[in-house]
Design an enzyme around this catalytic site. Sequence first.
Site, PDB file in Angstrom:
ATOM      1  N   CYS A  42       0.828  -1.212   0.000  1.00 17.91           N
ATOM      2  CA  CYS A  42       0.000   0.000   0.000  1.00 17.91           C
ATOM      3  C   CYS A  42       0.857   1.255   0.000  1.00 17.91           C
ATOM      4  CB  CYS A  42      -0.981  -0.071   1.183  1.00 17.91           C
ATOM      5  SG  CYS A  42      -1.083   1.342   2.273  1.00 17.91           S
ATOM      6  N   CYS A  45       1.153   3.269   3.080  1.00 18.48           N
ATOM      7  CA  CYS A  45       1.945   2.587   4.120  1.00 18.48           C
ATOM      8  C   CYS A  45       3.430   2.787   3.833  1.00 18.48           C
ATOM      9  CB  CYS A  45       1.632   1.100   4.142  1.00 18.48           C
ATOM     10  SG  CYS A  45      -0.116   0.743   4.403  1.00 18.48           S
TER      11      CYS A  45
END
Length: 512
Positions: A42, A45
């Site tokens: 992600c 992230c």
Amino acid sequence: SAAEAGLYTATDQIVLLTPENVDSVLVNSSAAVFVEFYASWCGHCIAFSPIFKSLARDIKEWKPAVDLAAMDCAAEENRKVCISYGIRGYPSIKVKSHVRGVCAGPCFPRDVQGLRRSIIDKLETHKEPWAPACPPLEPTSQAEIDSFFDTNNVQHLALIFEEAKSYIGREVTLDLLQFENIAVRRVLNTEEGLVARLGVTEFPSCYLYYPGGNFTRLSVKIEARSFYSYALQRLPGVVRSGKPPPVSTPVLTGNSEEPWRPFNRSRVYMADLESALHYSLRVEVAAHTVVKGEALISLKKYVAVLAKYFPGRPVVRNLLKSVDSWLQNQTRDEISYEAFKDILDNSAQSPDAALPEGVRWVGCQGSQPHLRRYPCGVWTLFHVLTVQAKNTRGTDPKEVLMAMRNYVHSFFGCRSCAEHFENMAMESLMEVDTFSSAVLWLWSRHNLVNNRLAGALSEDPNFPKIQWPSPEMCPACHAVKANGDHSWIQKEVLPFVLSYFSSSSILTGAHR
Ligand code: FAD
């Protein structure tokens, strides 16, 4: 393993959660554990991971009360745990509180200061004693101070006077959590009795308060968290919990030990550099009876860099040059250490070329035989070489650092050190494009290592790991950002490092 494939590694001071350790970390720990659940694919992230890593470095000293952990929910084996914690979006930060998460999704700040403050808010707003290791964070009162030394057996009480909205007092309290002989309390500017008694006019400001009511103001360059914490951690009598107190006469065991040599802690000594050369070339390299392949390339690069940049005595430089030219002439893919050693010991080829035998640590002496010494010598040597390469205008800005990387990889006996260093090199060495950035790269990586090792077993209590140079050594190197957090002034750090490790500041003293 999944942990290695994720966004964090064991050196980030973040607990890597797995299905095996999740219960023991989240249930049994006496700290409040803040867990980031993420997915390694992600983008948010990935963007957040450097912030989480710097948060971990920033609040490293809070560890007994606050710990950070991370779990990669993209890894198959972790899916069950992530589902059981109700994770639906990434990244999510949850607080283990013996109960359940209090925050999920994008409801947390995305900067170190904001995260640090929300951790404090969480610690304070929790009703149950869920983080037993957490020190008192609430403001103190005149009554508590008046009876403080009746109930607390500490040498120093630091009072941080501040406004209610300030976090400094609580941050410094947590920064001192792992230190003994000192307590920190925050005093609000509205606590009129204490403010009047000490005559406090500046908020924030820090005072040391002693039994009987004596007090002095803590003198710092800037009234900010990092300056308070640094100064308080270094007060006389203040020691890291579980560490022996610093000794004035260092313990030297075994009758083969040489006597302790007094030295200036803010200087570089040629004896340490020569000792590091001796140890690396005659002990570490000697562990390879045959040097071949990658190790031979590493050795050639290391010696080439030494021959070019080692700012030593002429006899030592002559020796390095002859070893270098011998090595460059070796066209086979392997050499025997014996052959190398013959050249190194010079076999009377030239009377004005020699590398002295044995070690004689001065600035790298440790208070115990297993502390400091060779690794201290290695850092010092390579700082000197990066500085020397800049001063003599080498051709490749990465040359010295690549030689260090290869040397450490092939020969440095501390294998976990080598692995950590290789990780740092892989992460950011390619960013180095000038001689100045090479000097600063090594300085900042060394500080990352210092941060990680502060309080570790390998730390000499007489030489605590600090973010170097300290505010005393280089006041101009330190400043605070607009938000009050510490910042380095790199345009001051660079000349400081250049002059500290320059050939003209190396102390030669008496040779053996
Ligand atoms: P050192 O950290 O060795 O520093 C030596 C001297 O350099 C200090 O006394 C100071 O004068 C100066 N200095 C300090 N910080 C800086 C800076 N940022 N920039 C410039 N100069 C500075 N030990 C482990 O336990 N785990 C590890 O993973 C690990 N990795 C290592 C990796 C490498 C490449 C090396 C060379 C060593 C590593 N070590 C590791 C050893 C550890 O870093 C120290 O060298 C050792 O603990 C001795 O510490 P010291 O107090 O002598 O100071």
